[in-house]
Design a protein around this motif. Sequence first.
Motif, PDB file in Angstrom:
ATOM      1  N   ARG A  63       0.811  -1.156   0.120  1.00 48.16           N
ATOM      2  CA  ARG A  63       0.063  -0.027   0.100  1.00 48.16           C
ATOM      3  C   ARG A  63       1.276   1.479   0.093  1.00 48.16           C
ATOM      4  O   ARG A  63       0.909   2.280  -0.761  1.00 48.16           O
ATOM      5  N   VAL A  64       2.189   1.572   0.650  1.00 46.36           N
ATOM      6  CA  VAL A  64       2.869   2.062   1.012  1.00 46.36           C
ATOM      7  C   VAL A  64       3.345   2.762  -0.331  1.00 46.36           C
ATOM      8  O   VAL A  64       3.855   3.559  -1.140  1.00 46.36           O
ATOM      9  N   VAL A  65       3.997   0.958  -0.948  1.00 47.14           N
ATOM     10  CA  VAL A  65       5.269   1.441  -2.069  1.00 47.14           C
ATOM     11  C   VAL A  65       4.188   1.740  -3.217  1.00 47.14           C
ATOM     12  O   VAL A  65       4.307   2.968  -4.400  1.00 47.14           O
ATOM     13  N   GLY A  74       1.031   3.476  -3.235  1.00 40.30           N
ATOM     14  CA  GLY A  74       0.233   4.838  -2.470  1.00 40.30           C
ATOM     15  C   GLY A  74      -1.076   4.697  -2.755  1.00 40.30           C
ATOM     16  O   GLY A  74      -1.871   5.254  -3.033  1.00 40.30           O
ATOM     17  N   GLU A  75      -1.279   3.262  -2.352  1.00 43.75           N
ATOM     18  CA  GLU A  75      -2.834   2.884  -2.658  1.00 43.75           C
ATOM     19  C   GLU A  75      -3.530   2.877  -1.187  1.00 43.75           C
ATOM     20  O   GLU A  75      -3.163   2.371   0.031  1.00 43.75           O
ATOM     21  N   ARG A  76      -4.484   4.009  -0.542  1.00 46.53           N
ATOM     22  CA  ARG A  76      -5.227   4.429   0.200  1.00 46.53           C
ATOM     23  C   ARG A  76      -5.815   3.867  -0.025  1.00 46.53           C
ATOM     24  O   ARG A  76      -6.519   3.125   1.442  1.00 46.53           O
ATOM     25  N   LYS A  77      -6.713   2.977  -0.542  1.00 47.32           N
ATOM     26  CA  LYS A  77      -8.218   2.552  -0.675  1.00 47.32           C
ATOM     27  C   LYS A  77      -8.008   1.030   0.506  1.00 47.32           C
ATOM     28  O   LYS A  77      -7.207   0.817   0.045  1.00 47.32           O
ATOM     29  N   GLY A  78      -9.512   1.080   1.914  1.00 44.40           N
ATOM     30  CA  GLY A  78      -9.262  -0.232   2.580  1.00 44.40           C
ATOM     31  C   GLY A  78      -7.513  -0.105   3.291  1.00 44.40           C
ATOM     32  O   GLY A  78      -7.662  -0.961   4.243  1.00 44.40           O
ATOM     33  N   LEU A  79      -7.351   0.929   3.181  1.00 46.03           N
ATOM     34  CA  LEU A  79      -5.829   1.334   4.580  1.00 46.03           C
ATOM     35  C   LEU A  79      -6.347   0.816   5.461  1.00 46.03           C
ATOM     36  O   LEU A  79      -5.656   0.087   6.051  1.00 46.03           O
ATOM     37  N   GLU A  80      -7.636   1.659   6.474  1.00 44.60           N
ATOM     38  CA  GLU A  80      -8.083   1.882   7.268  1.00 44.60           C
ATOM     39  C   GLU A  80      -7.915  -0.133   7.521  1.00 44.60           C
ATOM     40  O   GLU A  80      -8.385   0.043   8.927  1.00 44.60           O
ATOM     41  N   THR A  81      -8.485  -0.505   7.101  1.00 42.31           N
ATOM     42  CA  THR A  81      -9.366  -2.058   7.477  1.00 42.31           C
ATOM     43  C   THR A  81      -8.279  -2.743   7.653  1.00 42.31           C
ATOM     44  O   THR A  81      -8.176  -2.839   8.461  1.00 42.31           O
ATOM     45  N   ASP A  82      -7.184  -2.180   6.898  1.00 39.54           N
ATOM     46  CA  ASP A  82      -5.462  -3.253   7.272  1.00 39.54           C
ATOM     47  C   ASP A  82      -5.618  -2.962   8.480  1.00 39.54           C
ATOM     48  O   ASP A  82      -4.852  -3.678   9.195  1.00 39.54           O
ATOM     49  N   LEU A  83      -5.317  -1.733   8.646  1.00 34.70           N
ATOM     50  CA  LEU A  83      -4.021  -1.632   9.826  1.00 34.70           C
ATOM     51  C   LEU A  83      -5.367  -1.556  11.677  1.00 34.70           C
ATOM     52  O   LEU A  83      -4.452  -1.837  12.308  1.00 34.70           O
ATOM     53  N   ASN A 116       7.002   0.593  12.397  1.00 35.98           N
ATOM     54  CA  ASN A 116       8.641   0.063  12.057  1.00 35.98           C
ATOM     55  C   ASN A 116       9.182  -1.043  11.341  1.00 35.98           C
ATOM     56  O   ASN A 116       9.927  -0.786  10.078  1.00 35.98           O
ATOM     57  N   ASP A 117       8.644  -1.719  11.451  1.00 39.96           N
ATOM     58  CA  ASP A 117       8.638  -3.315  10.268  1.00 39.96           C
ATOM     59  C   ASP A 117       8.298  -3.042   9.150  1.00 39.96           C
ATOM     60  O   ASP A 117       8.817  -4.063   8.001  1.00 39.96           O
ATOM     61  N   VAL A 118       6.846  -2.152   8.882  1.00 37.66           N
ATOM     62  CA  VAL A 118       6.148  -2.839   7.459  1.00 37.66           C
ATOM     63  C   VAL A 118       6.277  -1.517   6.933  1.00 37.66           C
ATOM     64  O   VAL A 118       6.786  -1.558   6.330  1.00 37.66           O
ATOM     65  N   LEU A 119       5.360  -0.236   7.306  1.00 40.52           N
ATOM     66  CA  LEU A 119       5.333   0.936   6.613  1.00 40.52           C
ATOM     67  C   LEU A 119       6.639   1.684   6.191  1.00 40.52           C
ATOM     68  O   LEU A 119       6.888   1.983   5.286  1.00 40.52           O
ATOM     69  N   LEU A 120       7.347   1.492   6.848  1.00 37.37           N
ATOM     70  CA  LEU A 120       8.776   1.929   6.516  1.00 37.37           C
ATOM     71  C   LEU A 120      10.175   1.062   5.350  1.00 37.37           C
ATOM     72  O   LEU A 120      10.099   1.920   5.412  1.00 37.37           O
TER      73      LEU A 120
END
Length: 215
Positions: free
Chosen positions: A10-12, A14-23, A37-41
Motif C-alpha cells: 500500500r505504501v509502495v 500509494g494505495e489508500r483504499k481499504g488502508l484503515e481496514t488493513d491497519l 517501524n517494521d512494515v510501513l518504513l
Amino acid sequence: LPLWERLKRRVVDGERKGLETDLDEALAQRPALEIINDVLLDGMKTVGELFGSGQMQLPFVLQSAEVMKTAVAYLEPHMEKLDGGGKGRIVLATVKGDVHDIGKNLVDIILSNNGYEVVNLGIKQPVTAILEAAEDKSADVIGMSGLLVKSTVVMKENLEEMNSRGISTRFPVLLGGAALTRAYVEQDLADVFQGEVRYARDAFEGLRLMDAFMA
Ligand code: B1M
C-alpha cells in the motif's frame, strides 16, 4: 497477499483504499509502533530505492508519502503514552530548502508520547525562525531534520550561526535525516560547533539522546 506484505505494498503503490481496514487487522496483532517501524518504513525504503534508481516518478513518491502519513496518523492514538510533557522542551524543524517531514513528524510523535513537549515548526525553516522559536519557547534542545545532501550543509551553516550569536552552549542540538552520517555530525560538525551536537539514526535514538541531554 498476506497482511504485512499488503500493507507494505500500500505504501509502495500509494494505495489508500481499504488502508484503515488493513491497519485495524494489523493492530489486532501487533503494537502500532512495530507496524510503523517494521512494515510501513520498509515500504518507504523501497520507495526511496525505486525513486533513486529512476523506476518511480515523483508524483508516485508523493502518493506513497501520503499513504504513509495517513497510516501514521491512524496508528498514533494507539501508541503508548507517558503522561504530561514535563521532561523537557524541543524545538523541531526541517531545515531551509527541505520539504521532507515524515521522519521529523515521527520524531515528534515518539518524543511527545514519552513526556517531551515538542514545538514542531514544520518544513523549510530558516535558521532565524528556528533560533527565534528556541528563545521564545525557552527550548532545552534544538532538533533539526533534513534528507537532502544540501541540508547537511545548511545544518553546518545553522550551527555556525549559533556560534556567531554566542548561543551554542545554551541549546544542545540534535540532528537527524537520511543524508547525515554519524561521523559527519559527531566529528566534522562537532569540530565546528562550540556546543554539543549529536546524531540520531532514528526516532528512538532521538529519544535516548533527549533523555541524555536532560539528565
Ligand atoms: Co525526496 N528525496 N525529494 N521526496 N524522498 C529523498 C530524500 C532521496 C534520497 C530519494 C532518492 O533519490 N533516492 C533524494 C535526495 C537525494 C540527495 O539529496 N542527494 C530526494 C530528492 C532528490 C527529492 C527532490 C529533490 C525530488 C525532486 O523534486 N526532483 C524533492 C525535494 C524537495 C525539497 O525538499 N526541496 C523531493 C520530494 C519528495 C516528496 C515531496 C515527493 C516526498 C516527501 C514527502 C514528505 O516528507 N512530506 C519525498 C520522499 C517521500 C522521499 C523518500 C523516498 C522517503 C523519505 C521518507 O519519508 N522516509 C527519500 C528516500 C530516502 O530517504 N532514502 C527521498 C521515511 C522517514 C521515516 O525516514 O525521514 O529518514 P527519514 O527519518 C528517519 C531518520 O532519518 C530519523 O528518524 C526517522 C525514522 O525513525 N530522523 C531523525 C529524521 N529526522 C530526524 C531528526 C531527529 C532525529 C532523527 O532529531 C532532530
